[in-house]
Each structure stands twice: as structure tokens, then as C-alpha cells.
Design a protein around this motif. Structure first.
Motif, short mmCIF file in Angstrom:
data_model
loop_
_atom_site.label_atom_id
_atom_site.label_comp_id
_atom_site.label_asym_id
_atom_site.label_seq_id
_atom_site.Cartn_x
_atom_site.Cartn_y
_atom_site.Cartn_z
N ARG A 272 -68.97 -11.44 76.61
CA ARG A 272 -70.19 -10.26 76.50
C ARG A 272 -70.75 -10.21 74.38
NH1 ARG A 272 -74.60 -10.25 79.76
NH2 ARG A 272 -74.53 -7.60 79.84
N PHE A 273 -69.97 -11.18 74.45
CA PHE A 273 -70.31 -11.21 73.26
C PHE A 273 -70.64 -12.08 71.35
CE2 PHE A 273 -68.02 -12.11 68.65
CZ PHE A 273 -68.01 -10.52 68.05
N ALA A 274 -70.74 -12.34 70.84
CA ALA A 274 -70.95 -13.42 69.91
C ALA A 274 -71.34 -13.14 68.68
CB ALA A 274 -72.12 -13.38 70.87
N ARG A 275 -71.37 -13.53 67.40
CA ARG A 275 -71.43 -12.99 66.23
C ARG A 275 -72.33 -14.25 65.93
NH1 ARG A 275 -69.57 -9.90 62.43
NH2 ARG A 275 -69.56 -10.71 59.83
N LEU A 276 -73.06 -13.75 64.52
CA LEU A 276 -74.14 -15.10 64.03
C LEU A 276 -73.87 -14.42 62.16
CD1 LEU A 276 -76.40 -16.93 63.68
CD2 LEU A 276 -77.66 -14.64 63.65
N GLU A 277 -72.97 -15.69 61.68
CA GLU A 277 -72.75 -15.88 60.26
C GLU A 277 -73.68 -16.09 59.54
OE1 GLU A 277 -68.75 -18.20 60.25
OE2 GLU A 277 -67.71 -16.78 60.95
N SER A 278 -74.61 -16.66 59.85
CA SER A 278 -75.54 -16.83 59.25
C SER A 278 -76.21 -17.71 59.97
CB SER A 278 -74.94 -18.36 58.34
OG SER A 278 -74.69 -19.31 59.11
N LEU B 47 -80.10 -3.41 75.29
CA LEU B 47 -80.21 -2.01 76.78
C LEU B 47 -80.59 -3.38 77.71
CD1 LEU B 47 -80.92 0.75 75.27
CD2 LEU B 47 -78.41 0.27 76.35
N GLY B 48 -80.74 -4.59 78.07
CA GLY B 48 -81.19 -5.45 79.23
C GLY B 48 -82.77 -5.97 78.27
N THR B 49 -82.39 -7.43 77.53
CA THR B 49 -83.21 -7.78 76.59
C THR B 49 -83.16 -9.29 75.96
OG1 THR B 49 -83.21 -5.77 74.70
CG2 THR B 49 -82.24 -7.56 74.78
N ALA B 50 -84.13 -9.54 75.43
CA ALA B 50 -84.60 -11.01 74.48
C ALA B 50 -85.24 -10.18 73.32
CB ALA B 50 -85.89 -11.66 75.27
N PHE B 51 -84.03 -11.09 72.40
CA PHE B 51 -84.22 -10.56 70.65
C PHE B 51 -83.94 -11.59 70.10
CE2 PHE B 51 -80.58 -9.41 72.35
CZ PHE B 51 -79.47 -9.16 70.67
N ASN B 52 -84.40 -12.07 68.31
CA ASN B 52 -84.53 -13.06 68.21
C ASN B 52 -83.78 -12.04 66.26
OD1 ASN B 52 -85.17 -15.63 66.77
ND2 ASN B 52 -85.33 -14.51 64.76
N VAL B 53 -82.46 -13.09 65.61
CA VAL B 53 -81.85 -11.95 64.84
C VAL B 53 -81.67 -13.48 63.85
CG1 VAL B 53 -79.68 -11.34 63.61
CG2 VAL B 53 -80.34 -11.03 66.30
N VAL B 54 -82.22 -12.98 62.50
CA VAL B 54 -81.45 -13.44 61.31
C VAL B 54 -80.93 -12.63 60.31
CG1 VAL B 54 -82.98 -14.81 59.68
CG2 VAL B 54 -84.37 -14.31 61.29
N ARG B 55 -79.80 -13.75 59.57
CA ARG B 55 -78.80 -13.81 59.18
C ARG B 55 -78.81 -14.48 57.81
NH1 ARG B 55 -76.31 -9.33 57.25
NH2 ARG B 55 -74.04 -10.27 55.87
N ARG B 56 -79.62 -13.79 56.63
CA ARG B 56 -79.25 -14.48 55.21
C ARG B 56 -79.01 -13.44 54.48
NH1 ARG B 56 -85.57 -13.47 56.16
NH2 ARG B 56 -85.36 -15.71 56.66
N ASP B 57 -78.72 -14.28 53.38
CA ASP B 57 -77.89 -13.68 51.81
C ASP B 57 -77.66 -11.82 52.28
OD1 ASP B 57 -77.66 -12.77 49.32
OD2 ASP B 57 -79.47 -12.71 48.64
N ARG B 58 -76.54 -11.36 52.75
CA ARG B 58 -75.87 -9.96 53.20
C ARG B 58 -77.82 -9.17 54.05
NH1 ARG B 58 -71.26 -8.62 50.89
NH2 ARG B 58 -72.40 -6.02 50.58
N GLN B 59 -78.30 -9.81 54.26
CA GLN B 59 -79.62 -8.78 55.25
C GLN B 59 -79.61 -9.63 56.48
OE1 GLN B 59 -83.26 -8.58 52.87
NE2 GLN B 59 -84.23 -9.41 54.99
N THR B 60 -80.04 -8.66 57.19
CA THR B 60 -80.10 -8.28 58.40
C THR B 60 -81.19 -8.62 59.32
OG1 THR B 60 -77.82 -8.17 59.52
CG2 THR B 60 -79.00 -8.39 61.21
N SER B 61 -81.72 -9.33 59.85
CA SER B 61 -83.33 -8.69 60.42
C SER B 61 -83.11 -8.70 62.12
CB SER B 61 -84.75 -9.60 60.24
OG SER B 61 -84.56 -9.82 58.37
N VAL B 62 -83.58 -7.71 62.57
CA VAL B 62 -83.80 -8.19 63.93
C VAL B 62 -85.11 -7.41 64.42
CG1 VAL B 62 -82.88 -7.04 66.43
CG2 VAL B 62 -81.35 -7.27 64.22
N ALA B 63 -85.50 -8.31 65.72
CA ALA B 63 -86.73 -8.49 66.38
C ALA B 63 -86.98 -8.47 68.00
CB ALA B 63 -88.27 -8.76 65.53
#
Length: 310
Positions: free
Chosen positions: A141-147, A174-190
Motif C-alpha cells: 500500500r505504498f508508492a514513491r513518485l521520484e519524478s 481516504l478513498g480516492t483518485a488523484f493526480n501527482v506531478v513531481r518536477r524540480d523540487r516541486q509537488t502538485s496534487v489534484a
């Protein structure tokens, strides 16, 4: 265990070859095989991805199987793959020994490549191009997005939340669908469905569907929650990119990741932002023309890509 994995790889290749036959009708048998073991789905996906990416193998390497470059979807492609399978069965080569499956806990995609992995708990991760994700067999139940970028579709469990790490941030579902972006020491979540907690041990930011945030590593203040159009979240999966005042450099990065397009921004246009929607299809010139028209720039060919000037 190695023998079981090799047998599963061989069976996955066999299914792939058989499915190319227009007369193939054993879909029930294929579904039964996938259901036998959660690992079968991932192995089949890896084989299918390999088949799509044969031409991307390094030309300078000297594998035990010589791959002749071919146009996609030619019949001889099937013959090569079938030959490789036969060689694997007699021990001349194996997909694992060639390193084509790599580290099964680390998934890397090429620019323009999209890949989906199904996890044992029923969750799914859709990975955009030019991205790196790590999973842990000891922490299902774990994942890491490096980039890069990924869309997570999580099966919720009250007693075992799914955790995504990226940079110094932690995202808990908490029961979900979400998008994650990792770029240049910045994280975006929607978030498009359900709820996530961003850094529950530090920032304690709660995001519901239609909300998002952007945060930089080292920020001392919790990130500001913003409204996000739910319909646009994860739009890269269908070739739709939507922006609201986004720097052109970020748009160019997204185009490279999502479509493998090489777009550079001239210095005089580097301060421009972009509002609008881009549709990515086979006509890349149309996409660039739309970007130039909506951003007030001029697009010119530059090598294999384009440059936007003011």
C-alpha cells in the motif's frame, strides 16, 4: 520462485502472440490466467510494453538476440517475438536474463510513453511519460513518485491507508483518485474523487475532489488549496492538457512528458504564461499552432522540435 517467474513470463508472451491472431477467441482462458495470480497482470503488462518498445533498445548493446529494426505492426515482428520466446524456453535467453524487465520495484517510462500497473489490492497507477515510480513488495500500500507524473486510483482501507511519497511530501488516501506531478523540487496534487491528506504529520492539508495544491520542498508554510476542474485532472491520459496561467516552460515540459514533443522557449518569451486547453493528437503541428496562438507567440521548427518566440 525464479522458475515460477520464468514460467509466467513465458505464458505471458504466449498469450500476447496468440492474441495477434484474428481468430483468437480464448478470452475466458486469458482472464482465468490473469486471475490465478495478481502478479500475472503486471507480468503481462511488462511483456506488452516490451513488445511496443523493441525499437527503443540501445543500438550499441550486443544482446544474444539480434533485433532487426522494423516498422511497427509488421508480421515479422510477431515472428521475432515468437523466436525469442522459443529461445527462452530452451534456455538460450530469457527476458529476465536480458534485463528487459529490470528492477520490478522501479518503473521508468520514456517521454511520450504511458503505462498502467495494477496492484495486488486492486489499486491502479497510470504513469505518464518521463516518469519514475518505485513500489515496495513488502509495502503493497505504498508508492514513491521520484519524478514525472502519475494518476492513482486507490482502493480505500480504513485500517491500511495507501501512501504516496514524493520529494519530502507524503500523500495519504481516504478513498480516492488523484493526480501527482513531481518536477524540480516541486509537488502538485489534484484530487478527482474522494479525499487525500497532504503531509498529515506536518501540514495536515485536507484535499477533497475538485481541490489541488502546489508545494515546494522546504516550504515552511502549508500550501494553499486551490480549486481545480475535476474534468481536467489526469487529462494527459486522453491527450487533454488544461492550463490556467501556467508558465510556458512548464507547458513545454508537460508536452515532452506526455507526447514526447520537443518544445523550447526563447528567452524573450520565457516570462509568458498560458491559459487554455491543448489537445494532443497525431497532428503535432496543430497542437503547437494552438499553443502559439493562445500564448501570443510564434512557433518555428527547430531540429526535431519547435521553438516559441515572441
Amino acid at each position: 520462485m525464479q522458475a515460477d517467474a520464468a514460467n509466467a513470463e513465458a505464458r505471458a508472451v504466449d498469450w500476447l502472440i496468440r492474441q495477434r491472431d484474428p481468430m483468437f477467441d480464448d478470452w475466458d482462458g486469458f482472464a482465468d490466467w490473469l486471475a490465478e495470480d495478481p502478479a500475472h497482470n503486471a507480468i503481462y503488462d511488462a511483456v506488452a510494453s516490451l513488445d511496443r518498445d523493441l525499437d527503443a533498445l540501445p543500438a550499441t548493446s550486443k544482446p544474444s538476440v539480434v533485433i532487426v529494426p522494423e516498422a511497427p505492426r509488421r508480421p515479422s515482428r510477431r515472428a521475432w517475438f515468437g523466436g525469442a520466446m522459443a529461445a527462452a524456453l530452451v534456455g538460450a535467453i530469457s527476458l529476465s536474463s536480458l534485463g528487459l524487465f529490470g528492477n520490478d520495484s522501479r518503473i521508468e517510462t520514456l517521454a511520450g510513453e504511458h503505462r498502467t500497473i495494477a496492484l495486488a489490492d486492486g489499486s491502479k497507477i497510470e504513469i505518464n511519460g518521463a516518469s519514475v515510480i518505485e513500489i515496495d513488495k513488502d509495502r503493497p500500500r505504498f508508492a514513491r513518485l521520484e519524478s514525472g507524473e502519475a494518476m492513482f486510483h486507490v482502493v480505500h482501507r480504513d485500517d491500511d491507508p495507501f501512501v504516496v511519497e514524493t520529494g519530502d511530501a507524503k500523500i495519504v488516501d481516504l478513498g480516492t483518485a488523484f493526480n501527482v506531478v513531481r518536477r524540480d523540487r516541486q509537488t502538485s496534487v489534484a484530487v478527482s474523487e474522494g479525499i487525500v491528506l497532504y503531509n498529515p504529520d506536518r501540514d495536515k492539508v485536507r484535499l477533497v475532489a475538485g481541490k489541488g495544491l502546489e508545494a515546494r520542498d522546504g516550504d515552511r508554510q502549508p500550501p494553499v488549496v486551490q480549486d481545480v476542474d475535476v474534468a481536467s485532472i489526469g487529462g494527459w491520459r486522453s491527450g487533454l492538457l488544461v492550463y490556467n496561467g501556467t508558465p510556458l516552460a512548464v507547458v513545454a515540459e508537460d508536452l515532452k512528458r506526455t507526447a514526447g514533443m520537443q518544445v523550447s522557449i526563447a528567452p524573450e518569451a520565457s516570462d509568458l504564461s498560458f491559459r487554455g486547453a491543448l489537445i494532443i493528437d497525431k497532428n503535432r503541428n496543430r497542437t503547437i499552432a494552438d499553443l502559439a496562438a493562445l500564448s501570443g507567440t510564434t512557433a518555428q521548427r527547430q531540429g526535431d522540435g519547435w521553438i516559441l518566440t515572441r
